[in-house]
Design a protein around this motif. Structure first.
Motif, PDB file in Angstrom:
ATOM      1  N   LEU A  65       0.841  -1.189   0.000  1.00 53.05           N
ATOM      2  CA  LEU A  65       0.000   0.000   0.000  1.00 53.05           C
ATOM      3  C   LEU A  65       0.879   1.244   0.000  1.00 53.05           C
ATOM      4  N   GLN A  66       0.308   2.355  -0.463  1.00 53.84           N
ATOM      5  CA  GLN A  66       0.976   3.660  -0.463  1.00 53.84           C
ATOM      6  C   GLN A  66       0.117   4.670   0.293  1.00 53.84           C
ATOM      7  N   PRO A  67      -0.155   4.452   1.565  1.00 55.10           N
ATOM      8  CA  PRO A  67      -1.137   5.286   2.253  1.00 55.10           C
ATOM      9  C   PRO A  67      -0.756   6.765   2.236  1.00 55.10           C
ATOM     10  N   VAL A  68      -1.777   7.593   2.042  1.00 48.71           N
ATOM     11  CA  VAL A  68      -1.587   9.037   1.911  1.00 48.71           C
ATOM     12  C   VAL A  68      -2.448   9.741   2.945  1.00 48.71           C
ATOM     13  N   ASP A  69      -2.007  10.899   3.393  1.00 53.13           N
ATOM     14  CA  ASP A  69      -2.757  11.632   4.400  1.00 53.13           C
ATOM     15  C   ASP A  69      -3.970  12.296   3.769  1.00 53.13           C
TER      16      ASP A  69
END
Length: 256
Positions: free
Chosen positions: A161-165
């Motif tokens: 995953l590439q979680p983003v704020d």
């Protein structure tokens, strides 16, 4: 004040960040939601249901720009088609839409509804902008919290995953909403790619827990797509700056 902007999904996680930013930029904001709320501080609430097509025309009255954030576990495509039809009749000049990375590559029913929503926006005849974003930190945290309640923490092999704020996504959406229609813009991801175990370890440490991690395999076409990174954008994306560890430190109130 400038013209009113209609925001669907304005009471959700993303909307909670977007609406104050639009207000700070001097715009009146109208929110379409299923629950009635009183107007306050330049924010007007219109009760309606996109999936049923109820209240949409009233919500669009006088709005030249629409920011479509509303989404759910199913029916996003039909809800978006209802919005697009009403927005076209209302003479909307800019339709901005949030979608998800992998909508065109991951073979899941929910992803297909996101892709069909994108197509409805692009085929609407209304000048449009669509941003695909990675999973929010908030969603990744919800997933990790649920798995951490199990005696053994399952770790799907190959899932990254590439979680983003969500606040960085909101800021980008406001920028796009106040700008010219741009079509499909570069994806927005978090600054790092993580396996699920990478997300779990700092969470467990901050919670003072230990869980053995059990590798599992996601079956079928979806599993192959995730292992191939179909949910990622490794080149050409815009990257947020806020890391998963920074998000956890703030959310859990401790240093990561």
């Amino acid at each position: 004040m400038t013209s009113s902007i209609l925001v669907t999904g304005g009471t959700g996680t993303l909307g909670g960040h977007v609406v104050p930013l639009l207000r700070a930029a001097g715009h009146d904001v109208r929110i379409l939601s299923r629950n009635a709320r009183p107007a306050a501080d330049g924010i007007d609430h219109v009760t309606g249901d996109l999936l049923k097509g109820e209240g949409v025309e009233a919500a669009l009255d006088g709005a030249e720009t629409v920011l479509h954030l509303a989404g759910g576990p199913k029916g996003d495509d039909e809800a978006t088609r209802n919005l697009v039809r009403a927005a076209s009749r209302a003479g909307v000049r800019h339709l901005v839409h949030i979608s998800v990375i992998g909508a065109d590559r991951v073979p899941l029913a929910w992803m297909r509804t996101k892709l069909e929503s994108e197509r409805a926006v692009a085929d609407s005849g209304i000048p449009w902008t669509t941003l695909r974003a990675a999973q929010f930190h908030d969603l990744a945290l919800t997933m990790v919290e649920k798995m951490a309640k199990l005696p053994v923490f399952p770790v799907p092999g190959g899932l990254r995953l590439q979680p983003v704020d969500s606040r960085e996504v909101a800021a980008r959406l406001v920028e796009l909403t106040l700008g010219a229609p741009s079509g499909l813009v570069p994806d927005l991801t978090g600054p790092h790619v993580h396996g699920l175990a990478d997300l779990a370890r700092p969470y467990l440490r901050l919670r003072g827990r230990r869980r053995p991690m059990l590798p599992v395999r996601i079956p079928g076409k979806a599993g192959r797509a995730y292992r191939a990174g179909a949910n990622l954008t490794l080149q050409g994306a815009e990257e947020g700056k806020r890391t998963w560890e920074e998000f956890l430190a703030e959310r859990l109130g401790q240093g990561a």
